[in-house]
Design an enzyme around this catalytic site. Structure first.
Site, PDB file in Angstrom:
ATOM      1  N   LYS A 104       1.393  10.538  -5.764  1.00 28.18           N
ATOM      2  CA  LYS A 104       1.387   9.083  -5.887  1.00 28.18           C
ATOM      3  C   LYS A 104       2.168   8.716  -7.134  1.00 28.18           C
ATOM      4  O   LYS A 104       1.801   9.101  -8.248  1.00 28.18           O
ATOM      5  CB  LYS A 104      -0.044   8.562  -5.971  1.00 28.18           C
ATOM      6  CG  LYS A 104      -0.092   7.047  -6.184  1.00 28.18           C
ATOM      7  CD  LYS A 104      -1.492   6.492  -6.082  1.00 28.18           C
ATOM      8  CE  LYS A 104      -1.489   5.011  -6.410  1.00 28.18           C
ATOM      9  NZ  LYS A 104      -2.809   4.418  -6.295  1.00 28.18           N
ATOM     10  N   LYS A 109       3.149   8.753  -1.536  1.00 27.10           N
ATOM     11  CA  LYS A 109       3.107   7.300  -1.675  1.00 27.10           C
ATOM     12  C   LYS A 109       3.951   6.874  -2.857  1.00 27.10           C
ATOM     13  O   LYS A 109       3.818   7.484  -3.929  1.00 27.10           O
ATOM     14  CB  LYS A 109       1.657   6.895  -1.893  1.00 27.10           C
ATOM     15  CG  LYS A 109       1.436   5.428  -2.126  1.00 27.10           C
ATOM     16  CD  LYS A 109       0.016   5.165  -2.465  1.00 27.10           C
ATOM     17  CE  LYS A 109      -0.110   3.702  -2.805  1.00 27.10           C
ATOM     18  NZ  LYS A 109      -1.261   3.393  -3.571  1.00 27.10           N
TER      19      LYS A 109
END
Ligand code: PBG
Length: 321
Positions: free
Chosen positions: A192, A245
């Site tokens: 992330k 992500k």
């Protein structure tokens, strides 16, 4: 000329016959925001078509999903009360816990995933306990584990830690197992990145940090090898699914993750990616449906098994997948 690749592009039948990639509608996950109160269905200004729902309105919205074939949601809670210990994140009657209970009671077949993070619940908007101006990793783990457990106790089918603390997957696994939830899977937001593409989400969830940024815990966008290290650590700690992500600006990471991962790979098509499509579509500058289809295909082609996207509902409604 012997080689004429255009032969296999002659008409739709042959193009479809040789198509390498398809989206499985069952692999779409729809993120949703839940707020306190009753009768609330409030559109998020920077995310047209996405709403903050109170629990009663959430139930109404979800009641249409069965016929659409939308089978899974990822829940985010926006509490009234925020403090320095994120106490609403793990409160038995917190907003997410109540939403999960209501959803599972009314729609037992809906697969409910909960985002496990503290930023929406902290008065300062950071993803953990702040000490000397930075998030203190190890004490934060206990709060994350408590939060995940409270979601499982409310009936969540899967928990998804998005905080990016070191060691959180192991801490959550241990806590779940100790309490009899050894069959609750963990989908880890593994790679992330500290991304500007989360902007609209932070408006939606009221979770922007009040000072500084998230660069001491989320990853530096310049790093690919480190992303694979994060993925490997999460797998070692027991992640059942790993996630990359954001999506579109990180397709290289998604491909590399899919190649090395032993477990299914998810991608999160985040709020900023969604907002850009909607804004351009509202101006009439792009063919929105074609863009959505192409985007989802890109994730699948790059190796995603699961696609978390704000487009999930409309993609099914419009027959784009
Ligand atoms: C919570 C969290 C965020 C997102 C998912 N979980 C925001 C952040 O890290 O600031 C972003 C989702 C999106 O942009 O759609 N930590």
């Amino acid at each position: 000329m012997i080689n004429r690749p255009r032969r296999l592009r002659k008409n739709e039948t042959i193009r479809n016959m040789v198509a390498e990639t398809a989206i499985n509608p069952d692999s779409l996950v729809y993120p949703m925001f839940v707020v306190e109160g009753e009768g609330v269905k409030e559109e998020i200004p920077s995310m047209p078509g996405q709403y903050r729902f109170s629990v009663d309105e959430l139930l109404k919205e979800v009641s249409t999903f069965g016929t659409l074939g939308l089978k899974s949601v990822l829940l985010f809670g926006i509490p009234h009360h925020k403090d320095e210990m994120a106490s609403e994140a793990y409160a038995e009657n917190g907003i997410v816990q109540r939403a999960v209970r209501a959803l599972k009671q009314k729609f037992p077949d809906l697969y409910v995933i909960t985002d496990v993070c503290l930023c929406e619940y902290m008065s300062h908007g950071h993803c953990g306990i702040v000490k000397d101006g930075d998030v203190d990793n190890d004490p934060t783990l206990e709060l994350l584990a408590k939060t995940a457990l409270s979601h499982a106790q409310a009936g969540a089918d899967m928990v998804a830690p998005s905080d990016m603390m070191d060691g959180r997957v192991a801490a959550i696994r241990e806590k779940l197992d100790e309490n009899g939830f050894c069959n609750t899977p963990i989908m880890a937001y593994s790679a992330k990145f500290a991304s500007a593409f989360y902007g609209p989400f932070r408006d939606a969830a009221d979770s922007a940090p009040h000072f500084g940024n998230r660069k001491t815990y989320q990853m530096d966008v310049r790093n690919a090898r480190e992303a694979l290290h994060e993925v490997a650590l999460d797998m070692e700690e027991g992640a059942d699914i790993v996630m990359v992500k954001p999506g579109l600006a990180f397709l290289d990471i998604l491909r590399a993750t899919a190649e090395m991962s032993d477990v299914p790979v998810a991608v999160y098509n985040v709020s900023g990616e969604y907002a850009m499509v909607k804004a351009a579509a509202q101006k009439g500058w792009i063919d929105e449906n074609a863009i959505i289809r192409e985007t989802l295909i890109a994730f699948r082609r790059a190796g995603a098994d699961i696609i978390i996207t704000y487009h999930a509902k409309e993609a099914l409604e419009k027959g784009l997948v």
